[in-house]
Design an enzyme around this catalytic site. Structure first.
Site, PDB file in Angstrom:
ATOM      1  N   GLU A 168       0.795  -1.237   0.000  1.00  0.00           N
ATOM      2  CA  GLU A 168       0.000   0.000   0.000  1.00  0.00           C
ATOM      3  C   GLU A 168       0.827   1.288   0.000  1.00  0.00           C
ATOM      4  O   GLU A 168       0.581   2.187   0.803  1.00  0.00           O
ATOM      5  CB  GLU A 168      -0.958  -0.025   1.201  1.00  0.00           C
ATOM      6  CG  GLU A 168      -1.829  -1.266   1.207  1.00  0.00           C
ATOM      7  CD  GLU A 168      -2.680  -1.414   2.456  1.00  0.00           C
ATOM      8  OE1 GLU A 168      -2.544  -0.604   3.387  1.00  0.00           O
ATOM      9  OE2 GLU A 168      -3.488  -2.359   2.515  1.00  0.00           O
ATOM     10  N   GLU A 228      -5.780 -11.252  -0.921  1.00  0.00           N
ATOM     11  CA  GLU A 228      -6.569 -11.082   0.322  1.00  0.00           C
ATOM     12  C   GLU A 228      -8.061 -11.119   0.011  1.00  0.00           C
ATOM     13  O   GLU A 228      -8.837 -10.290   0.477  1.00  0.00           O
ATOM     14  CB  GLU A 228      -6.202  -9.745   0.996  1.00  0.00           C
ATOM     15  CG  GLU A 228      -4.715  -9.566   1.201  1.00  0.00           C
ATOM     16  CD  GLU A 228      -4.342  -8.306   1.985  1.00  0.00           C
ATOM     17  OE1 GLU A 228      -5.229  -7.694   2.601  1.00  0.00           O
ATOM     18  OE2 GLU A 228      -3.153  -7.949   1.978  1.00  0.00           O
TER      19      GLU A 228
HETATM   20  C1  GLA Z   1      -4.574  -4.818   4.426  1.00  0.00           C
HETATM   21  C2  GLA Z   1      -3.398  -5.656   4.819  1.00  0.00           C
HETATM   22  C3  GLA Z   1      -3.830  -6.933   5.469  1.00  0.00           C
HETATM   23  C4  GLA Z   1      -4.901  -6.720   6.497  1.00  0.00           C
HETATM   24  C5  GLA Z   1      -6.008  -5.909   5.947  1.00  0.00           C
HETATM   25  C6  GLA Z   1      -7.015  -5.646   7.010  1.00  0.00           C
HETATM   26  O1  GLA Z   1      -5.270  -5.348   3.380  1.00  0.00           O
HETATM   27  O2  GLA Z   1      -2.588  -5.967   3.730  1.00  0.00           O
HETATM   28  O3  GLA Z   1      -2.736  -7.485   6.106  1.00  0.00           O
HETATM   29  O4  GLA Z   1      -4.374  -6.084   7.612  1.00  0.00           O
HETATM   30  O5  GLA Z   1      -5.487  -4.684   5.469  1.00  0.00           O
HETATM   31  O6  GLA Z   1      -6.521  -4.894   8.045  1.00  0.00           O
END
Ligand code: GLA
Length: 369
Positions: A175, A283
């Site tokens: 990010e 994710e």
């Molecule tokens: C981001 C992070 C994850 C997780 C999510 C939710 O996507 O990459 O590790 O922490 O946030 O908090």
């Protein structure tokens, strides 16, 4: 003569009708008219990973608490890759300058090794869940760029070296791209404020030096949003032009029943793969609510269930079509029993398994192809 001809004609008609009926029966046992399998012929002894064995790895994010009892069995049946949900993040794994907390991450890696699963490492550099000491000196003042970079290098080298050969892909950078301001590329994180753009190429280089065989991933959310996608593309292109070892883009996939559109998903995959990068969905979870305001008809209603099925089916159709570029699809948490996306007093049912760890209707739709 006429009667004989009539008998022969009738026999031919009968034989053709039998042949046609046999053919139709065979077709229906092979699948529906759309070429997909009928629900009745899906083998329920197979795990999700088995349906996808010719496509990509199927992963799941876990904590050590998931690796016991019924959940452990279910993980072994359905998944062939693990990601640590929290325990490998910079803060949890390196809470103090001279202390690493290896116990929990080791448990996940050991479970994976014992049961033949791969491991994705998550994550080496992020602005969240990073212990405050990283950015401060003994007096509590912000450290210099040199100190910050030296600490980051030490962190990455130590963590990647410990799991060298055991972790096949690392989310190296999480990010780091600006969400909405079109005049900027980079997100103004503490790392960026202290080190400027330089840390971005360095983190990949250090990870690569520590394990040259690991696939190195840039991981982000909203990667399908055209404007953010283009900022990510710009950053990655620059890194690749400089010869920085980035190998894949992680589409986090924290989606909902109305986002992303098929077009935006396809366009994002096409754009990133045009750089020669692989794609990992890192994710995945699909909330049954379209946005924070969308809570009309609270609960897992048939309408929301159907929309979730449609989104998941669309996504997996696109993933399968892109199997040559897609190396893994990881769900963020095991089942609807626990998801980070659940809000206070409001569950969002984002996964393929229900609160009793049983496959939901959407599961059967995702394995029907
Ligand atoms: C981001 C992070 C994850 C997780 C999510 C939710 O996507 O990459 O590790 O922490 O946030 O908090």
């Amino acid at each position: 003569m006429k009667t004989r001809q009539t008998i022969i004609k009738t026999m031919i008609t009968l034989i053709s009708a039998f042949a046609l009926a046999a053919l139709m029966m065979q077709m229906s046992s092979c699948g529906g008219t759309d070429g997909k399998k009928a629900a009745s012929e899906i083998d329920s002894t197979k795990g999700l990973k088995d349906f996808y064995k010719d496509y990509f790895l199927i992963g799941v994010a876990v904590g050590p608490y998931n690796l016991e009892g019924e959940q452990a069995e279910m993980i072994k049946k359905h998944f062939n890759s693990l990601t640590a949900e929290n325990v490998m993040k910079p803060g949890p794994i390196h809470p103090e300058e001279n202390r690493y907390a290896w116990e929990n991450p080791d448990k996940i890696v050991e479970f994976a090794e014992a049961n033949g699963l791969k491991v994705r490492g998550h994550t080496l550099c992020w602005h969240n869940q990073t212990a405050p000491w990283m950015f401060k000196d003994a007096e509590g003042n912000q450290v210099s760029k040199e100190v910050a970079l030296a600490r980051l290098k030490d962190h990455i080298t130590t963590v990647v070296s410990r799991y060298k050969g055991k972790i096949n892909a690392w989310d190296v950078l999480n990010e780091a791209v600006e969400d909405s301001d079109t005049t900027k590329i980079y997100r103004e994180t503490m790392w960026y404020k202290i080190c400027g753009e330089e840390y971005i190429s360095k983190v990949f280089q250090w990870a690569h030096e520590a394990d040259p065989d690991a696939m190195l991933v840039y991981n982000d959310y909203n990667t399908e949003n055209p404007s953010k996608r283009d900022r990510i593309y710009t950053m990655l292109k620059k890194l690749l032009d400089q010869g920085v070892p980035v190998h894949a883009v992680g589409l986090q996939g924290h989606w909902n029943i109305s986002d992303p559109t098929e077009k935006n998903l396809r366009d994002a995959i096409e754009k990133f793969t045009s750089l020669g990068l692989k794609i990992q969905v890192t994710e995945l979870d699909v909330s049954i609510y379209g946005s924070r305001a969308d809570t009309v008809g609270i609960g897992f209603t048939p309408e929301r269930e159907q929309k979730q099925i449609d989104l998941y089916k669309m996504a997996f159709d696109v993933f399968r079509e892109n199997k040559d570029d897609m190396t893994s699809v990881t769900f963020w948490n095991v089942s609807d029993l626990h998801s980070w996306r659940d809000r206070r007093n409001m569950k969002v049912y984002p996964l393929l398994f229900d609160e009793n760890l049983k496959p939901k209707k959407v599961f059967w739709e995702v394995v029907k192809f």
